[in-house]
Write a protein that holds these residues in place. Structure first.
Motif, PDB file in Angstrom:
ATOM      1  N   ASN A 117      23.184  76.071  -7.883  1.00 40.69           N
ATOM      2  CA  ASN A 117      22.972  74.728  -7.341  1.00 40.69           C
ATOM      3  C   ASN A 117      21.521  74.265  -7.435  1.00 40.69           C
ATOM      4  OD1 ASN A 117      24.531  72.594  -6.438  1.00 40.69           O
ATOM      5  ND2 ASN A 117      23.833  72.867  -4.337  1.00 40.69           N
ATOM      6  N   TRP A 118      20.824  74.662  -8.506  1.00 41.50           N
ATOM      7  CA  TRP A 118      19.448  74.226  -8.710  1.00 41.50           C
ATOM      8  C   TRP A 118      19.453  72.798  -9.251  1.00 41.50           C
ATOM      9  CZ3 TRP A 118      16.765  78.790 -11.696  1.00 41.50           C
ATOM     10  CH2 TRP A 118      16.693  79.899 -10.843  1.00 41.50           C
ATOM     11  N   PRO A 119      18.679  71.908  -8.661  1.00 44.80           N
ATOM     12  CA  PRO A 119      18.613  70.544  -9.192  1.00 44.80           C
ATOM     13  C   PRO A 119      17.754  70.483 -10.454  1.00 44.80           C
ATOM     14  CG  PRO A 119      17.167  70.776  -7.310  1.00 44.80           C
ATOM     15  CD  PRO A 119      17.899  72.079  -7.443  1.00 44.80           C
ATOM     16  N   SER A 120      17.959  69.425 -11.211  1.00 41.36           N
ATOM     17  CA  SER A 120      17.127  69.161 -12.387  1.00 41.36           C
ATOM     18  C   SER A 120      16.451  67.810 -12.199  1.00 41.36           C
ATOM     19  CB  SER A 120      17.986  69.150 -13.657  1.00 41.36           C
ATOM     20  OG  SER A 120      18.704  67.923 -13.751  1.00 41.36           O
ATOM     21  N   ALA A 121      15.781  67.346 -13.219  1.00 42.88           N
ATOM     22  CA  ALA A 121      15.093  66.057 -13.148  1.00 42.88           C
ATOM     23  C   ALA A 121      16.069  64.894 -13.020  1.00 42.88           C
ATOM     24  CB  ALA A 121      14.218  65.863 -14.383  1.00 42.88           C
ATOM     25  N   VAL A 122      17.323  65.071 -13.407  1.00 36.32           N
ATOM     26  CA  VAL A 122      18.295  63.971 -13.335  1.00 36.32           C
ATOM     27  C   VAL A 122      19.282  64.122 -12.181  1.00 36.32           C
ATOM     28  CG1 VAL A 122      18.115  63.453 -15.794  1.00 36.32           C
ATOM     29  CG2 VAL A 122      19.898  65.010 -14.989  1.00 36.32           C
ATOM     30  N   THR A 123      19.130  65.147 -11.368  1.00 34.31           N
ATOM     31  CA  THR A 123      20.031  65.325 -10.234  1.00 34.31           C
ATOM     32  C   THR A 123      19.804  64.183  -9.251  1.00 34.31           C
ATOM     33  OG1 THR A 123      19.942  67.723 -10.506  1.00 34.31           O
ATOM     34  CG2 THR A 123      20.743  66.895  -8.392  1.00 34.31           C
ATOM     35  N   GLY A 124      20.879  63.452  -8.954  1.00 36.02           N
ATOM     36  CA  GLY A 124      20.753  62.292  -8.083  1.00 36.02           C
ATOM     37  C   GLY A 124      20.623  62.641  -6.609  1.00 36.02           C
ATOM     38  N   ASP A 125      21.476  63.528  -6.137  1.00 33.30           N
ATOM     39  CA  ASP A 125      21.505  63.875  -4.712  1.00 33.30           C
ATOM     40  C   ASP A 125      20.985  65.298  -4.550  1.00 33.30           C
ATOM     41  OD1 ASP A 125      22.025  64.366  -2.059  1.00 33.30           O
ATOM     42  OD2 ASP A 125      24.200  64.183  -2.226  1.00 33.30           O
ATOM     43  N   LEU A 126      19.802  65.428  -3.993  1.00 32.51           N
ATOM     44  CA  LEU A 126      19.191  66.746  -3.836  1.00 32.51           C
ATOM     45  C   LEU A 126      19.724  67.496  -2.625  1.00 32.51           C
ATOM     46  CD1 LEU A 126      15.495  65.929  -4.749  1.00 32.51           C
ATOM     47  CD2 LEU A 126      17.314  66.787  -6.218  1.00 32.51           C
ATOM     48  N   THR A 127      20.558  66.853  -1.820  1.00 31.47           N
ATOM     49  CA  THR A 127      21.084  67.507  -0.618  1.00 31.47           C
ATOM     50  C   THR A 127      22.487  68.048  -0.814  1.00 31.47           C
ATOM     51  OG1 THR A 127      21.970  65.431   0.262  1.00 31.47           O
ATOM     52  CG2 THR A 127      19.698  66.016   0.867  1.00 31.47           C
ATOM     53  N   GLY A 128      23.173  67.610  -1.861  1.00 32.89           N
ATOM     54  CA  GLY A 128      24.544  68.052  -2.103  1.00 32.89           C
ATOM     55  C   GLY A 128      24.634  69.001  -3.277  1.00 32.89           C
ATOM     56  N   ALA A 129      25.856  69.304  -3.642  1.00 34.51           N
ATOM     57  CA  ALA A 129      26.104  70.173  -4.794  1.00 34.51           C
ATOM     58  C   ALA A 129      25.728  69.445  -6.080  1.00 34.51           C
ATOM     59  CB  ALA A 129      27.574  70.575  -4.837  1.00 34.51           C
ATOM     60  N   VAL A 130      25.170  70.183  -7.015  1.00 37.91           N
ATOM     61  CA  VAL A 130      24.816  69.612  -8.314  1.00 37.91           C
ATOM     62  C   VAL A 130      26.095  69.479  -9.135  1.00 37.91           C
ATOM     63  CG1 VAL A 130      23.511  69.937 -10.439  1.00 37.91           C
ATOM     64  CG2 VAL A 130      22.514  70.627  -8.254  1.00 37.91           C
ATOM     65  N   GLU A 131      26.354  68.263  -9.578  1.00 35.48           N
ATOM     66  CA  GLU A 131      27.522  68.005 -10.421  1.00 35.48           C
ATOM     67  C   GLU A 131      27.161  68.278 -11.879  1.00 35.48           C
ATOM     68  OE1 GLU A 131      30.594  67.315  -9.407  1.00 35.48           O
ATOM     69  OE2 GLU A 131      29.847  67.497  -7.361  1.00 35.48           O
ATOM     70  N   PRO A 132      27.930  69.091 -12.565  1.00 35.02           N
ATOM     71  CA  PRO A 132      27.597  69.435 -13.959  1.00 35.02           C
ATOM     72  C   PRO A 132      27.995  68.328 -14.938  1.00 35.02           C
ATOM     73  CG  PRO A 132      29.562  70.600 -13.274  1.00 35.02           C
ATOM     74  CD  PRO A 132      29.076  69.841 -12.077  1.00 35.02           C
ATOM     75  N   SER A 133      27.383  67.169 -14.785  1.00 30.46           N
ATOM     76  CA  SER A 133      27.672  66.027 -15.654  1.00 30.46           C
ATOM     77  C   SER A 133      27.053  66.247 -17.037  1.00 30.46           C
ATOM     78  CB  SER A 133      27.091  64.758 -15.032  1.00 30.46           C
ATOM     79  OG  SER A 133      25.677  64.842 -15.007  1.00 30.46           O
ATOM     80  N   ASP A 134      27.455  65.401 -17.960  1.00 31.98           N
ATOM     81  CA  ASP A 134      26.857  65.466 -19.295  1.00 31.98           C
ATOM     82  C   ASP A 134      25.348  65.217 -19.224  1.00 31.98           C
ATOM     83  OD1 ASP A 134      29.367  65.989 -20.268  1.00 31.98           O
ATOM     84  OD2 ASP A 134      29.528  64.155 -21.461  1.00 31.98           O
ATOM     85  N   ALA A 135      24.922  64.317 -18.333  1.00 30.50           N
ATOM     86  CA  ALA A 135      23.490  64.041 -18.186  1.00 30.50           C
ATOM     87  C   ALA A 135      22.753  65.288 -17.700  1.00 30.50           C
ATOM     88  CB  ALA A 135      23.265  62.878 -17.220  1.00 30.50           C
ATOM     89  N   GLU A 136      23.355  66.020 -16.757  1.00 32.22           N
ATOM     90  CA  GLU A 136      22.750  67.273 -16.273  1.00 32.22           C
ATOM     91  C   GLU A 136      22.635  68.280 -17.416  1.00 32.22           C
ATOM     92  OE1 GLU A 136      21.366  68.640 -13.595  1.00 32.22           O
ATOM     93  OE2 GLU A 136      21.681  67.028 -12.155  1.00 32.22           O
ATOM     94  N   ILE A 137      23.705  68.423 -18.166  1.00 35.20           N
ATOM     95  CA  ILE A 137      23.707  69.388 -19.265  1.00 35.20           C
ATOM     96  C   ILE A 137      22.663  69.002 -20.310  1.00 35.20           C
ATOM     97  CG2 ILE A 137      25.078  70.325 -21.172  1.00 35.20           C
ATOM     98  CD1 ILE A 137      27.544  70.022 -19.245  1.00 35.20           C
TER      99      ILE A 137
END
Length: 165
Positions: A117-137
């Protein structure tokens, strides 16, 4: 210098200027990691160092005493390829194949980051679970270049591997 490479302890005597990439390729015969730019810009030399992805052309091997290195050769298990490697094949996530070892090692790191559950530069919500979207990947894989432009296939392969977890 004592280092564990793909689960095997190795003792190496190296020149202080030897990079991890050169130690792997020239001293241990592990040629999966490629020498692309030799400046840390292309990602062809990506390996895992203590579970984190690194560009092996930028690290002096002698500084890694006691560390664990995993190369693309060490990812598959005794039962064959990992689901990630299978996904790369299924989605034709390579063309010439030169960058593929670095892409797969980086993708392994991405899967681990998402699992933790490490956030990246495009993670929108830093308090919730990181969604493995195409943008995240895409953001997480952005340090690995593919000269053949297989990016849509690479993203699809990583997405499939995320879903297979």
């Amino acid at each position: 210098m004592a280092v564990t490479v793909n689960g095997t302890p190795r003792d190496l005597t190296l020149d202080n200027r030897t990079t991890l990439l050169d130690a792997l390729r020239e001293h241990l015969g592990l040629v999966g990691a490629k020498k692309g730019c030799d400046h840390g810009q292309c990602g062809s030399c990506t390996v895992l160092l203590d579970g984190r992805r690194v560009k092996s052309c930028l690290l002096f091997a002698v500084t890694l005493d006691g560390c664990a290195v995993t190369t693309v050769e060490g990812l598959a298990g005794p039962d064959g390829l990992t689901p990630l490697q299978e996904a790369f094949i299924a989605h034709d996530a390579f063309q010439c194949g030169y960058c593929t070892p670095g892409q797969i090692c980086s993708a392994r790191g991405v899967l681990d980051e998402l699992a933790e559950n490490w956030p990246s530069a495009v993670t929108g919500d830093l308090t919730g679970a990181v969604e493995p979207s195409d943008a995240e990947i895409r953001e997480r894989m952005s340090g690995n270049l593919c000269r053949c432009a297989a990016y849509p296939h690479i993203v699809a392969a990583v997405r499939e591997a995320v879903q297979a977890r």
